[in-house]
Design a protein around this motif. Structure first.
Motif, PDB file in Angstrom:
ATOM      1  N   TYR A  54      49.523 -38.555 -57.494  1.00 50.19           N
ATOM      2  CA  TYR A  54      49.266 -39.540 -56.285  1.00 50.19           C
ATOM      3  C   TYR A  54      48.092 -38.837 -55.414  1.00 50.19           C
ATOM      4  CZ  TYR A  54      53.658 -41.629 -57.828  1.00 50.19           C
ATOM      5  OH  TYR A  54      54.634 -42.120 -58.618  1.00 50.19           O
ATOM      6  N   TRP A  55      47.177 -37.978 -55.885  1.00 45.55           N
ATOM      7  CA  TRP A  55      46.188 -37.457 -55.116  1.00 45.55           C
ATOM      8  C   TRP A  55      45.381 -38.637 -54.258  1.00 45.55           C
ATOM      9  CZ3 TRP A  55      41.427 -39.233 -55.653  1.00 45.55           C
ATOM     10  CH2 TRP A  55      40.884 -40.040 -56.834  1.00 45.55           C
ATOM     11  N   TRP A  56      45.168 -39.645 -54.995  1.00 41.58           N
ATOM     12  CA  TRP A  56      44.634 -40.923 -54.256  1.00 41.58           C
ATOM     13  C   TRP A  56      45.228 -41.276 -52.964  1.00 41.58           C
ATOM     14  CZ3 TRP A  56      47.096 -45.397 -53.935  1.00 41.58           C
ATOM     15  CH2 TRP A  56      48.171 -45.755 -54.410  1.00 41.58           C
ATOM     16  N   VAL A  57      46.594 -41.221 -53.013  1.00 43.52           N
ATOM     17  CA  VAL A  57      47.253 -41.597 -51.835  1.00 43.52           C
ATOM     18  C   VAL A  57      47.078 -40.559 -50.556  1.00 43.52           C
ATOM     19  CG1 VAL A  57      49.711 -41.800 -50.715  1.00 43.52           C
ATOM     20  CG2 VAL A  57      49.258 -42.928 -53.054  1.00 43.52           C
ATOM     21  N   ILE A  58      46.879 -39.495 -51.036  1.00 44.27           N
ATOM     22  CA  ILE A  58      46.759 -38.267 -49.910  1.00 44.27           C
ATOM     23  C   ILE A  58      45.477 -38.397 -49.318  1.00 44.27           C
ATOM     24  CG2 ILE A  58      46.715 -35.631 -49.561  1.00 44.27           C
ATOM     25  CD1 ILE A  58      48.735 -35.406 -51.872  1.00 44.27           C
ATOM     26  N   VAL A  59      44.439 -38.326 -50.173  1.00 43.51           N
ATOM     27  CA  VAL A  59      43.096 -38.607 -49.945  1.00 43.51           C
ATOM     28  C   VAL A  59      42.858 -39.908 -48.956  1.00 43.51           C
ATOM     29  CG1 VAL A  59      40.880 -38.996 -50.727  1.00 43.51           C
ATOM     30  CG2 VAL A  59      42.217 -37.474 -51.907  1.00 43.51           C
ATOM     31  N   LEU A  60      43.571 -41.054 -49.425  1.00 42.86           N
ATOM     32  CA  LEU A  60      43.280 -42.411 -48.617  1.00 42.86           C
ATOM     33  C   LEU A  60      43.946 -42.019 -47.350  1.00 42.86           C
ATOM     34  CD1 LEU A  60      42.687 -45.221 -48.728  1.00 42.86           C
ATOM     35  CD2 LEU A  60      44.919 -45.792 -49.503  1.00 42.86           C
ATOM     36  N   LEU A  61      45.275 -41.671 -47.005  1.00 44.46           N
ATOM     37  CA  LEU A  61      45.633 -41.350 -45.685  1.00 44.46           C
ATOM     38  C   LEU A  61      45.007 -40.302 -45.058  1.00 44.46           C
ATOM     39  CD1 LEU A  61      49.426 -41.061 -46.768  1.00 44.46           C
ATOM     40  CD2 LEU A  61      48.321 -42.856 -45.531  1.00 44.46           C
ATOM     41  N   ALA A  62      44.297 -39.305 -45.626  1.00 49.46           N
ATOM     42  CA  ALA A  62      43.493 -38.403 -44.766  1.00 49.46           C
ATOM     43  C   ALA A  62      42.088 -39.205 -44.400  1.00 49.46           C
ATOM     44  CB  ALA A  62      42.952 -37.102 -45.766  1.00 49.46           C
ATOM     45  N   ILE A  63      41.640 -40.031 -45.266  1.00 47.03           N
ATOM     46  CA  ILE A  63      40.307 -40.681 -44.765  1.00 47.03           C
ATOM     47  C   ILE A  63      40.976 -41.655 -43.574  1.00 47.03           C
ATOM     48  CG2 ILE A  63      38.749 -42.433 -45.376  1.00 47.03           C
ATOM     49  CD1 ILE A  63      38.753 -40.994 -48.132  1.00 47.03           C
ATOM     50  N   LEU A  64      41.870 -42.385 -43.722  1.00 50.10           N
ATOM     51  CA  LEU A  64      42.632 -43.133 -42.960  1.00 50.10           C
ATOM     52  C   LEU A  64      42.683 -42.564 -41.401  1.00 50.10           C
ATOM     53  CD1 LEU A  64      43.191 -46.089 -41.955  1.00 50.10           C
ATOM     54  CD2 LEU A  64      45.624 -45.485 -42.734  1.00 50.10           C
ATOM     55  N   GLY A  65      43.298 -41.332 -41.485  1.00 55.46           N
ATOM     56  CA  GLY A  65      43.550 -40.802 -40.372  1.00 55.46           C
ATOM     57  C   GLY A  65      42.358 -40.361 -39.528  1.00 55.46           C
ATOM     58  N   ALA A  66      41.344 -40.065 -40.362  1.00 55.31           N
ATOM     59  CA  ALA A  66      40.022 -39.494 -39.626  1.00 55.31           C
ATOM     60  C   ALA A  66      39.261 -40.631 -38.966  1.00 55.31           C
ATOM     61  CB  ALA A  66      38.996 -38.809 -40.795  1.00 55.31           C
ATOM     62  N   LEU A  67      39.409 -42.037 -39.921  1.00 60.98           N
ATOM     63  CA  LEU A  67      38.707 -43.146 -39.356  1.00 60.98           C
ATOM     64  C   LEU A  67      39.192 -43.436 -38.066  1.00 60.98           C
ATOM     65  CD1 LEU A  67      38.139 -45.044 -42.528  1.00 60.98           C
ATOM     66  CD2 LEU A  67      36.402 -43.887 -41.418  1.00 60.98           C
ATOM     67  N   VAL A  68      40.741 -43.414 -38.031  1.00 62.43           N
ATOM     68  CA  VAL A  68      41.352 -44.007 -36.741  1.00 62.43           C
ATOM     69  C   VAL A  68      41.068 -42.929 -35.625  1.00 62.43           C
ATOM     70  CG1 VAL A  68      43.791 -44.066 -35.572  1.00 62.43           C
ATOM     71  CG2 VAL A  68      43.258 -44.844 -37.707  1.00 62.43           C
TER      72      VAL A  68
ATOM     73  N   SER B 156      41.054 -33.407 -36.983  1.00 58.31           N
ATOM     74  CA  SER B 156      42.666 -33.343 -36.660  1.00 58.31           C
ATOM     75  C   SER B 156      43.382 -34.721 -37.113  1.00 58.31           C
ATOM     76  CB  SER B 156      42.939 -33.300 -35.112  1.00 58.31           C
ATOM     77  OG  SER B 156      42.641 -32.067 -34.767  1.00 58.31           O
ATOM     78  N   GLY B 157      42.665 -35.863 -37.019  1.00 57.76           N
ATOM     79  CA  GLY B 157      43.156 -37.063 -37.582  1.00 57.76           C
ATOM     80  C   GLY B 157      43.288 -36.941 -39.128  1.00 57.76           C
ATOM     81  N   ALA B 158      42.243 -36.369 -39.878  1.00 56.79           N
ATOM     82  CA  ALA B 158      42.278 -36.208 -41.383  1.00 56.79           C
ATOM     83  C   ALA B 158      43.459 -35.497 -41.669  1.00 56.79           C
ATOM     84  CB  ALA B 158      40.941 -35.680 -41.651  1.00 56.79           C
ATOM     85  N   LEU B 159      43.617 -34.104 -40.819  1.00 54.57           N
ATOM     86  CA  LEU B 159      44.761 -33.175 -41.087  1.00 54.57           C
ATOM     87  C   LEU B 159      46.188 -33.965 -41.065  1.00 54.57           C
ATOM     88  CD1 LEU B 159      45.451 -30.392 -41.836  1.00 54.57           C
ATOM     89  CD2 LEU B 159      45.496 -29.764 -39.471  1.00 54.57           C
ATOM     90  N   ILE B 160      46.335 -34.860 -40.047  1.00 57.02           N
ATOM     91  CA  ILE B 160      47.446 -35.464 -39.805  1.00 57.02           C
ATOM     92  C   ILE B 160      47.810 -36.577 -40.968  1.00 57.02           C
ATOM     93  CG2 ILE B 160      48.824 -37.502 -38.416  1.00 57.02           C
ATOM     94  CD1 ILE B 160      47.387 -36.012 -36.133  1.00 57.02           C
ATOM     95  N   GLY B 161      46.639 -37.305 -41.321  1.00 56.13           N
ATOM     96  CA  GLY B 161      46.691 -38.271 -42.657  1.00 56.13           C
ATOM     97  C   GLY B 161      47.371 -37.219 -43.784  1.00 56.13           C
ATOM     98  N   LEU B 162      46.537 -36.159 -43.899  1.00 57.07           N
ATOM     99  CA  LEU B 162      46.864 -35.446 -45.153  1.00 57.07           C
ATOM    100  C   LEU B 162      48.340 -34.920 -45.215  1.00 57.07           C
ATOM    101  CD1 LEU B 162      45.609 -33.875 -47.689  1.00 57.07           C
ATOM    102  CD2 LEU B 162      45.305 -31.753 -46.198  1.00 57.07           C
ATOM    103  N   THR B 163      48.839 -34.679 -43.960  1.00 56.43           N
ATOM    104  CA  THR B 163      50.175 -34.045 -43.747  1.00 56.43           C
ATOM    105  C   THR B 163      51.097 -35.268 -44.336  1.00 56.43           C
ATOM    106  OG1 THR B 163      49.769 -32.472 -42.090  1.00 56.43           O
ATOM    107  CG2 THR B 163      52.029 -33.108 -42.371  1.00 56.43           C
ATOM    108  N   VAL B 164      50.806 -36.389 -43.639  1.00 57.02           N
ATOM    109  CA  VAL B 164      51.666 -37.678 -43.779  1.00 57.02           C
ATOM    110  C   VAL B 164      51.776 -38.049 -45.381  1.00 57.02           C
ATOM    111  CG1 VAL B 164      51.812 -40.175 -43.586  1.00 57.02           C
ATOM    112  CG2 VAL B 164      51.252 -38.722 -41.765  1.00 57.02           C
ATOM    113  N   GLY B 165      50.527 -37.766 -46.170  1.00 55.20           N
ATOM    114  CA  GLY B 165      50.564 -38.025 -47.495  1.00 55.20           C
ATOM    115  C   GLY B 165      51.420 -37.126 -48.224  1.00 55.20           C
TER     116      GLY B 165
END
Length: 261
Positions: A20-34, A239-248
């Protein structure tokens, strides 16, 4: 025995991360964009920087220990954020910017030291205002430091005079003659000594902690900034990307449970 879904398995965790690497990457990108969007919603700010050098007059002091030099430079540099300096700035700037208050003006100011160089940074929503405030700060701050240094020299001279009078006092008490002591009565000497001590105390208060050996060196006025300052945007996006990565990563057990079901 069936595997307990709550039991942690490093092997399963690694396999799930690969699956599920794509889920982790997607959430990291989403966190960075937010967080990038949030930073873009903040009001733009411009930063102007004026510079001043505060140095030591080694011709009168000789080589000083590093700690003594640091204390002398720091005590002078702190004058830039002295309340009297900011209030004088406010009184002058209010003629052009009547909406300014002490609190709003002080919040625009920041200072940093690099050796003998002091950088006076001003952040404002208007680029011309940032430069004007920075240069006003430089002018008033330098004037205050020079004035404080002059009072420090007077306090030092008064201190030397007090010590001389103290020696004179000892001589008068035993009726001894000193070439440097023109006083013949205790009353006259005590009166002069009290005046000298009062002068020393008054000059020390006006010196604001500045030492007589400090000097103001070269100065550089702030230029009008042409670009919006992006202070912590990179850190915010990271920080946003890191949060997304953690959530993933935290979602991996849930994804594994659903797959088993």
């Amino acid at each position: 025995m069936e595997d307990d879904p709550l039991t942690f398995s490093p092997r399963d965790a690694v396999l799930s991360a690969l699956r599920y690497w794509w889920v982790i990457v997607l959430l990291a990108i989403l966190g960075a964009l937010v967080t990038l969007g949030i930073s873009g919603m903040r009001k733009p700010a411009y930063e102007a920087t004026a510079k001043a050098i505060i140095c030591i007059d080694y011709t009168s002091t000789g080589i000083l220990p590093q700690s003594s030099e640091d204390i002398a430079l720091a005590s002078a540099g702190e004058i830039f954020l002295n309340r009297g300096v900011v209030e004088t700035m406010l009184a002058e700037l209010k003629l052009q910017y009547p909406e300014l208050t002490y609190e709003s003006l002080f919040s625009m100011l920041s200072i940093e030291r690099h050796g003998a160089m002091w950088n006076l940074r001003v952040r404002a929503a208007d680029y011309e205002q940032a430069a004007i405030i920075a240069n006003t700060w430089l002018k008033i701050g330098v004037e205050q430091i020079q004035s404080a240094q002059e009072h420090a020299e007077k306090a030092s001279a008064a201190g030397m005079y007090v010590r001389t009078l103290a020696q004179c006092l000892d001589a008068v008490m035993v009726n001894a003659a000193l070439p440097t002591c023109p006083f013949t009565t205790m009353e006259e000497l005590q009166q002069v000594l009290a005046q000298a001590q009062a002068t020393k105390s008054a000059e020390e208060a006006l010196s604001l902690g500045v030492q007589p050996l400090t000097r103001i060196g070269a100065q550089e006025e702030a230029q009008v900034p042409i670009k919006v300052a992006r202070y912590d945007q990179g850190l915010l996006v990271f920080s946003g990307a890191l949060i997304g990565l953690t959530v993933g990563i935290l979602l991996l057990p849930l994804l594994m449970t659903k797959k088993r079901a």
